[in-house]
Design a protein around this motif. Structure first.
Motif, PDB file in Angstrom:
ATOM      1  N   LEU A 233      40.312  51.527  80.962  1.00 43.77           N
ATOM      2  CA  LEU A 233      40.791  50.272  81.664  1.00 43.77           C
ATOM      3  C   LEU A 233      42.351  50.468  81.550  1.00 43.77           C
ATOM      4  O   LEU A 233      42.938  50.165  82.254  1.00 43.77           O
ATOM      5  N   VAL A 234      43.169  50.814  80.768  1.00 44.00           N
ATOM      6  CA  VAL A 234      44.094  51.227  80.251  1.00 44.00           C
ATOM      7  C   VAL A 234      45.019  51.950  80.934  1.00 44.00           C
ATOM      8  O   VAL A 234      46.141  52.027  81.602  1.00 44.00           O
ATOM      9  N   VAL A 235      44.107  53.483  80.902  1.00 43.43           N
ATOM     10  CA  VAL A 235      44.423  54.268  82.123  1.00 43.43           C
ATOM     11  C   VAL A 235      44.774  54.265  82.855  1.00 43.43           C
ATOM     12  O   VAL A 235      45.653  54.904  83.922  1.00 43.43           O
ATOM     13  N   PHE A 236      43.938  53.671  83.931  1.00 49.30           N
ATOM     14  CA  PHE A 236      43.346  53.347  84.927  1.00 49.30           C
ATOM     15  C   PHE A 236      44.536  52.114  85.119  1.00 49.30           C
ATOM     16  O   PHE A 236      45.013  52.317  86.513  1.00 49.30           O
ATOM     17  N   GLY A 237      44.979  51.122  84.586  1.00 46.58           N
ATOM     18  CA  GLY A 237      46.579  50.438  84.729  1.00 46.58           C
ATOM     19  C   GLY A 237      47.123  50.994  84.717  1.00 46.58           C
ATOM     20  O   GLY A 237      48.068  50.849  85.972  1.00 46.58           O
ATOM     21  N   VAL A 238      47.647  52.141  83.640  1.00 40.61           N
ATOM     22  CA  VAL A 238      48.668  52.777  84.050  1.00 40.61           C
ATOM     23  C   VAL A 238      48.718  53.687  85.008  1.00 40.61           C
ATOM     24  O   VAL A 238      49.387  54.023  85.610  1.00 40.61           O
ATOM     25  N   VAL A 239      47.898  54.408  86.413  1.00 39.09           N
ATOM     26  CA  VAL A 239      47.952  55.183  86.551  1.00 39.09           C
ATOM     27  C   VAL A 239      47.498  54.661  88.140  1.00 39.09           C
ATOM     28  O   VAL A 239      48.658  55.400  88.748  1.00 39.09           O
ATOM     29  N   GLY A 245      52.239  48.405  91.365  1.00 37.03           N
ATOM     30  CA  GLY A 245      53.368  47.419  91.085  1.00 37.03           C
ATOM     31  C   GLY A 245      53.515  47.360  89.831  1.00 37.03           C
ATOM     32  O   GLY A 245      51.793  46.669  89.556  1.00 37.03           O
ATOM     33  N   TRP A 246      54.695  46.985  89.058  1.00 37.76           N
ATOM     34  CA  TRP A 246      53.292  47.330  87.364  1.00 37.76           C
ATOM     35  C   TRP A 246      54.341  45.163  87.157  1.00 37.76           C
ATOM     36  O   TRP A 246      53.073  44.927  86.182  1.00 37.76           O
ATOM     37  N   THR A 251      47.745  44.927  87.707  1.00 40.30           N
ATOM     38  CA  THR A 251      47.884  45.535  87.179  1.00 40.30           C
ATOM     39  C   THR A 251      47.947  45.270  86.040  1.00 40.30           C
ATOM     40  O   THR A 251      47.425  45.921  84.681  1.00 40.30           O
ATOM     41  N   LEU A 252      48.429  44.082  85.672  1.00 38.64           N
ATOM     42  CA  LEU A 252      48.613  43.868  84.826  1.00 38.64           C
ATOM     43  C   LEU A 252      47.018  42.766  83.913  1.00 38.64           C
ATOM     44  O   LEU A 252      46.310  42.281  82.927  1.00 38.64           O
ATOM     45  N   GLY A 253      46.167  42.147  84.704  1.00 39.45           N
ATOM     46  CA  GLY A 253      44.724  41.817  84.659  1.00 39.45           C
ATOM     47  C   GLY A 253      44.317  43.121  83.754  1.00 39.45           C
ATOM     48  O   GLY A 253      43.685  42.954  82.905  1.00 39.45           O
ATOM     49  N   VAL A 254      44.210  44.224  84.451  1.00 37.16           N
ATOM     50  CA  VAL A 254      43.631  45.382  84.050  1.00 37.16           C
ATOM     51  C   VAL A 254      44.528  45.743  82.723  1.00 37.16           C
ATOM     52  O   VAL A 254      43.864  46.083  81.627  1.00 37.16           O
ATOM     53  N   LEU A 255      45.282  45.843  82.484  1.00 40.81           N
ATOM     54  CA  LEU A 255      45.831  46.135  81.030  1.00 40.81           C
ATOM     55  C   LEU A 255      45.863  45.568  80.096  1.00 40.81           C
ATOM     56  O   LEU A 255      45.088  45.642  79.363  1.00 40.81           O
ATOM     57  N   ALA A 256      45.673  44.092  80.458  1.00 38.56           N
ATOM     58  CA  ALA A 256      45.632  42.823  79.440  1.00 38.56           C
ATOM     59  C   ALA A 256      44.696  43.129  78.697  1.00 38.56           C
ATOM     60  O   ALA A 256      43.471  43.104  77.869  1.00 38.56           O
ATOM     61  N   ALA A 257      43.329  43.367  80.225  1.00 40.38           N
ATOM     62  CA  ALA A 257      41.843  43.687  79.883  1.00 40.38           C
ATOM     63  C   ALA A 257      41.922  44.715  78.672  1.00 40.38           C
ATOM     64  O   ALA A 257      40.987  44.846  77.702  1.00 40.38           O
ATOM     65  N   GLY A 258      42.010  46.178  78.723  1.00 40.66           N
ATOM     66  CA  GLY A 258      42.165  46.876  78.091  1.00 40.66           C
ATOM     67  C   GLY A 258      42.566  46.989  76.760  1.00 40.66           C
ATOM     68  O   GLY A 258      41.948  46.756  75.785  1.00 40.66           O
ATOM     69  N   VAL A 259      43.398  45.791  77.019  1.00 42.32           N
ATOM     70  CA  VAL A 259      44.254  45.897  75.141  1.00 42.32           C
ATOM     71  C   VAL A 259      43.324  44.982  74.646  1.00 42.32           C
ATOM     72  O   VAL A 259      43.162  44.978  73.352  1.00 42.32           O
ATOM     73  N   VAL A 260      43.001  43.500  75.955  1.00 41.13           N
ATOM     74  CA  VAL A 260      41.662  43.457  74.727  1.00 41.13           C
ATOM     75  C   VAL A 260      41.109  43.440  74.047  1.00 41.13           C
ATOM     76  O   VAL A 260      40.298  43.599  72.889  1.00 41.13           O
TER      77      VAL A 260
END
Length: 562
Positions: A233-239, A245-246, A251-260
């Protein structure tokens, strides 16, 4: 090099004792082990840097879209990042030699399959397979070195390991350019087959087996799933952050899910790694033949964390992981926009651009063993900040580049960046793997490789986003300043995405004077973006230098060089 020199933090008292080191005859010769793992490392490093050269030809031959070509890179990156720590854990548990050999064979076969695929879907799928086998290979190179080399020589071994990685990465654009221009894009992948065969034959002959004494403990399946899902999730959100759009909700949802998910992973691993209650724990008894610890029934019933959280009690290991990510954030991010500048703005071919960046690669080759020696003598508290300062200097020097800069303005920052990257690579590798117990060497290697991949993905995505934003803000003004009529300049603002890649929006029917003005203005807008990206990397390196200098401590009981 002794891990205590690197800011060692004592491990918990419940850690099982490390079995005594076997005799030289059983563990093989350390330097032959280094040569053997160098073949596999060279294959992966070369492949990583030649694919970007082959992508345009892949697109033309297989009628692939830009999104398809992005997935040629992203499928590999996602599979690799999600399974690197798993690959190291499998090696620690079941045999580092075994999983290194599986990784080499699988990587070479997947490379051949990519060339034979015949469709973009097949290329993407086999690139993911290639990434999985790369994850079995890479962390076990460091794990094998950690088990084979005595502490005093491990730092130098890591320096040579980093040098091999630098050489393979440096040769990628040149080898890839020659193969694509004079053979075909498939040959970029086929070249891994002979390298893989040599690596397998030599490794079978000389590599010793090494693994941790894990007894019959259950494998940490929930930890594997949580870690893989969180990293995916984190790497997918990054790429995808650059295209989505950051600030976009997706983007924020995928990154937040990965962090959780990763936080949940850390909580679960911490609980799993706690010692068993005294009432139920069975005593640990030594094996009468080997001296290794034998776990009792209660310990056997407990899971063994895929990533023991106790490793992060070492300040050097923790900071080394962060600095590894910063190192590749800067390296891959800078190389990405430098190649765009050299090829799209200056008009050099891929091979010509690769030759012009050789000072960066050669400096990294020199700095890797030198950085290892300096780390062995003075500790990472000197070498990690030193490498970060060199990279900061290189980034700030790029602020002086223009559309028509001479090569004399380019090679000094290339050399400074290469020296900094090589020094940090050697120091951070030793800090991470050298401060982990031998039993967790593969996991530590996977941790470092994961930090490198995530840092590199962030570097290319974040810096290209910064360039795009800056280009969008300045393109119309720069075109007007270069002599493009205001109405035409306003229309060309729609081509900002192409300009962010260094491509000027010129057409065949344009008058020569207008075409020259468009090239000049769009080139200057791209340089504005490069300056913004370089400023950010420079500031980030300064912060990294301060963090390493303040956070890494030498054990006062251990003199330097021991």
């Amino acid at each position: 090099m002794s891990s205590s020199v690197m800011g060692h933090s004592p491990l918990p008292t419940h850690t099982p004792p490390t079995p005594p080191e076997p005799a030289r005859g059983r563990r093989g010769h350390p330097w032959l082990t280094l040569v053997a793992v160098a073949f596999g490392l060279f294959m992966v490093g070369l492949d990583g840097s030649v694919v970007s050269i082959a992508n345009p030809e892949i697109g033309r031959d297989l009628h692939a879209s830009t999104a398809d070509l992005q997935w040629v890179t992203n499928s590999y990156l996602l599979a690799l990042a999600a399974t690197l720590i798993l690959g190291g854990k499998l090696g620690d548990r079941f045999g580092r030699r075994t999983y290194y050999l599986i990784g080499v064979a699988g990587f070479a076969l997947a490379s051949v399959a990519i060339g034979l695929a015949g469709s973009i879907e097949g290329v993407i799928a086999f690139r993911a397979v290639q990434g999985f086998f790369g994850a079995l290979l890479m962390p076990n190179t460091l794990g094998l070195l950690r088990a084979a080399f005595p502490p005093k020589k491990f730092g130098m071994a890591v320096g040579i390991w980093a040098m091999v990685s630098s050489v393979s990465t440096a040769l990628g654009p040149i080898v890839g350019g020659l193969l694509v221009e004079h053979v075909d894009w498939e040959s970029v992948f086929y070249i891994n087959a002979p390298i893989g065969v040599v690596a397998l034959v030599f490794s079978v002959l000389v590599l010793p087996q090494s693994k941790s004494a894990a007894g019959r403990q259950r494998f940490d399946i929930p930890g594997v799933v949580l870690l893989a899902l969180g990293l995916l999730l984190v790497v997918f959100g990054v790429v995808k952050g650059e295209s989505w759009g950051w600030g976009a909700g997706s983007t924020l949802g995928v990154l937040a899910a990965g962090v959780v998910v990763l936080l949940g992973f850390g909580w679960y691993e911490t609980r799993l790694g706690r010692p068993a209650p005294a009432a139920s724990a069975s005593p640990v008894s030594p094996d009468s033949r080997t001296g290794a610890s034998r776990t009792g029934p209660a310990e056997e019933r407990r899971g063994h964390p895929i990533l023991p959280m106790r490793l992060f009690r070492s300040p050097a290991l923790t900071i080394g992981t962060v600095i590894s990510a910063v190192n590749f954030f800067v390296l891959l991010g800078v190389i990405f926009f430098v190649m765009l500048y050299l090829q799209n703005v200056r008009g050099f071919t891929p091979v010509e651009a690769g030759v012009r960046t050789l000072p960066l690669s050669l400096a990294s080759v020199v700095a890797s063993p030198l950085g290892a020696k300096l780390t062995e003598r003075f500790g990472a508290r000197l070498t990690m900040p030193l490498g970060m300062v060199l990279q900061a200097g290189a980034s700030f020097a790029i602020l002086g580049w223009g559309v028509h800069s001479s090569y004399a303005a380019m090679w000094p920052p290339f050399i400074a960046l290469g020296l900094g990257v090589g020094t940090v690579m050697a120091a951070s590798s030793d800090a991470i793997v050298g401060n982990a117990p031998v039993s967790d060497a593969g996991v530590a290697g996977g941790l470092q490789a994961t930090a490198l991949q995530v840092g590199g993905a962030l570097g290319t995505s974040v810096l290209m986003s910064l360039i795009s934003v800056r280009v969008g803000a300045t393109l119309t003004g720069e075109l007007t300043s270069a002599g493009v009529p205001a109405s035409a300049a306003a229309r060309m603002h729609e081509a900002k995405d192409a300009v962010a890649m260094g491509v000027s929006p010129v057409g065949d029917g344009m008058p020569q004077q207008l075409k020259s003005a468009v090239v000049e203005g769009s080139g200057q807008a791209f340089i504005n973006g490069v300056h913004t990206a370089a400023l950010v990397t420079g500031v980030l390196c300064v912060i990294g230098a301060v963090l390493a200098a303040a956070g890494v401590r030498r054990d006062p009981q251990v003199p330097a060089g021991h």
